[in-house]
Scaffold this motif. Structure first.
Motif, PDB file in Angstrom:
ATOM      1  N   GLU A  33       0.823  -1.207   0.000  1.00 41.28           N
ATOM      2  CA  GLU A  33       0.000   0.000   0.000  1.00 41.28           C
ATOM      3  C   GLU A  33       0.854   1.252   0.000  1.00 41.28           C
ATOM      4  N   ILE A  34       2.024   1.178   0.637  1.00 39.98           N
ATOM      5  CA  ILE A  34       2.925   2.331   0.647  1.00 39.98           C
ATOM      6  C   ILE A  34       3.529   2.528  -0.737  1.00 39.98           C
ATOM      7  N   LEU A  35       3.935   1.432  -1.347  1.00 42.27           N
ATOM      8  CA  LEU A  35       4.560   1.520  -2.665  1.00 42.27           C
ATOM      9  C   LEU A  35       3.572   1.963  -3.746  1.00 42.27           C
ATOM     10  N   LEU A  36       2.304   1.601  -3.594  1.00 44.66           N
ATOM     11  CA  LEU A  36       1.295   1.967  -4.590  1.00 44.66           C
ATOM     12  C   LEU A  36       0.636   3.314  -4.314  1.00 44.66           C
ATOM     13  N   THR A  37       0.985   3.960  -3.208  1.00 46.12           N
ATOM     14  CA  THR A  37       0.360   5.235  -2.851  1.00 46.12           C
ATOM     15  C   THR A  37       0.476   6.285  -3.954  1.00 46.12           C
ATOM     16  N   PRO A  38       1.633   6.520  -4.570  1.00 45.42           N
ATOM     17  CA  PRO A  38       1.677   7.539  -5.635  1.00 45.42           C
ATOM     18  C   PRO A  38       0.754   7.217  -6.813  1.00 45.42           C
ATOM     19  N   VAL A  39       0.691   5.961  -7.201  1.00 46.48           N
ATOM     20  CA  VAL A  39      -0.162   5.557  -8.331  1.00 46.48           C
ATOM     21  C   VAL A  39      -1.633   5.751  -7.977  1.00 46.48           C
ATOM     22  N   VAL A  40      -1.991   5.360  -6.766  1.00 47.68           N
ATOM     23  CA  VAL A  40      -3.388   5.457  -6.338  1.00 47.68           C
ATOM     24  C   VAL A  40      -3.805   6.917  -6.190  1.00 47.68           C
ATOM     25  N   LEU A  41      -2.914   7.768  -5.689  1.00 45.34           N
ATOM     26  CA  LEU A  41      -3.254   9.192  -5.541  1.00 45.34           C
ATOM     27  C   LEU A  41      -3.428   9.867  -6.898  1.00 45.34           C
ATOM     28  N   VAL A  42      -2.591   9.530  -7.855  1.00 43.25           N
ATOM     29  CA  VAL A  42      -2.731  10.110  -9.199  1.00 43.25           C
ATOM     30  C   VAL A  42      -4.018   9.608  -9.856  1.00 43.25           C
ATOM     31  N   PHE A  95       6.567   8.467   0.170  1.00 48.14           N
ATOM     32  CA  PHE A  95       5.698   8.000  -0.905  1.00 48.14           C
ATOM     33  C   PHE A  95       4.424   8.830  -0.997  1.00 48.14           C
ATOM     34  N   LEU A  96       3.975   9.366   0.126  1.00 48.39           N
ATOM     35  CA  LEU A  96       2.818  10.262   0.092  1.00 48.39           C
ATOM     36  C   LEU A  96       3.144  11.509  -0.722  1.00 48.39           C
ATOM     37  N   PHE A  97       4.301  12.112  -0.479  1.00 51.07           N
ATOM     38  CA  PHE A  97       4.665  13.313  -1.220  1.00 51.07           C
ATOM     39  C   PHE A  97       4.980  13.014  -2.684  1.00 51.07           C
ATOM     40  N   MET A  98       5.440  11.795  -2.979  1.00 49.25           N
ATOM     41  CA  MET A  98       5.629  11.414  -4.385  1.00 49.25           C
ATOM     42  C   MET A  98       4.297  11.372  -5.130  1.00 49.25           C
ATOM     43  N   GLY A  99       3.223  11.087  -4.427  1.00 47.90           N
ATOM     44  CA  GLY A  99       1.902  11.095  -5.044  1.00 47.90           C
ATOM     45  C   GLY A  99       1.229  12.447  -4.986  1.00 47.90           C
ATOM     46  N   LEU A 100       1.552  13.243  -3.952  1.00 50.33           N
ATOM     47  CA  LEU A 100       0.917  14.548  -3.809  1.00 50.33           C
ATOM     48  C   LEU A 100       1.394  15.545  -4.858  1.00 50.33           C
ATOM     49  N   LEU A 101       2.639  15.467  -5.232  1.00 50.48           N
ATOM     50  CA  LEU A 101       3.160  16.418  -6.223  1.00 50.48           C
ATOM     51  C   LEU A 101       2.435  16.308  -7.562  1.00 50.48           C
ATOM     52  N   PRO A 102       2.324  15.118  -8.177  1.00 47.81           N
ATOM     53  CA  PRO A 102       1.564  15.060  -9.431  1.00 47.81           C
ATOM     54  C   PRO A 102       0.073  15.318  -9.232  1.00 47.81           C
TER      55      PRO A 102
END
Length: 156
Positions: A33-42, A95-102
């Motif tokens: 879930e941590i690793l997929l967080t950027p994909v899921v947020l986008v 990983f949260l910030f990797m998803g928040l930026l896009p």
């Protein structure tokens, strides 16, 4: 496209289902879930921000997106497997910030496309509300899941 024919309520429910299933995945198969967080947020950002509605409501969409992301972050921190220490919090936040930026870039892009449909102050409020809600969330719940229960209390 299918995502452009959804109502805002349907898109919100689908986004909540997507984020909830990611948290559930982390409960049973950590640290996915941590690793997929950027994909899921986008994916959630695209789902919520590209749906068409009768009236464009950028503030409502930004608020819904921020609240869903906050709920996902809380779910990952509370129900995710693994050790809940400072290093784990750092990985979750990275990983949260990797998803928040896009996600924020998508929000700015979609809100800027509403030039003739929404006044400039509403568009500005939507762009400022998103990081404000997330900053308040991280201020109060940044260390969620890391607490007394994870410390060694009985003579380690």
């Amino acid at each position: 496209m299918l995502h452009q024919r959804l109502t805002i309520l349907t898109a919100t429910l689908l986004s909540a289902l997507l984020l909830g299933s990611n948290v559930l995945l982390g409960y049973y198969a950590a640290p996915w879930e941590i690793l997929l967080t950027p994909v899921v947020l986008v994916a959630t950002s695209l789902l919520l921000l590209t749906t068409r509605s009768v009236r464009p409501t950028p503030v409502l969409r930004a608020l819904l997106l921020a609240l869903l992301i906050c709920g996902h972050d809380m779910g990952v921190k509370l129900y995710g497997g693994g050790s809940h220490d400072a290093e784990g919090q750092g990985v979750i936040h990275a990983f949260l910030f990797m998803g928040l930026l896009p996600a924020y870039c998508i929000l700015i892009l979609k809100v800027s496309q509403l030039k003739g449909l929404a006044p400039w102050h509403i568009r500005l409020a939507a762009c400022l509300l998103f990081p404000l809600v997330l900053a308040v969330h991280l201020y109060f719940f940044g260390a969620l899941g890391y607490g007394v229960s994870n410390d060694c209390r009985y003579s380690c």
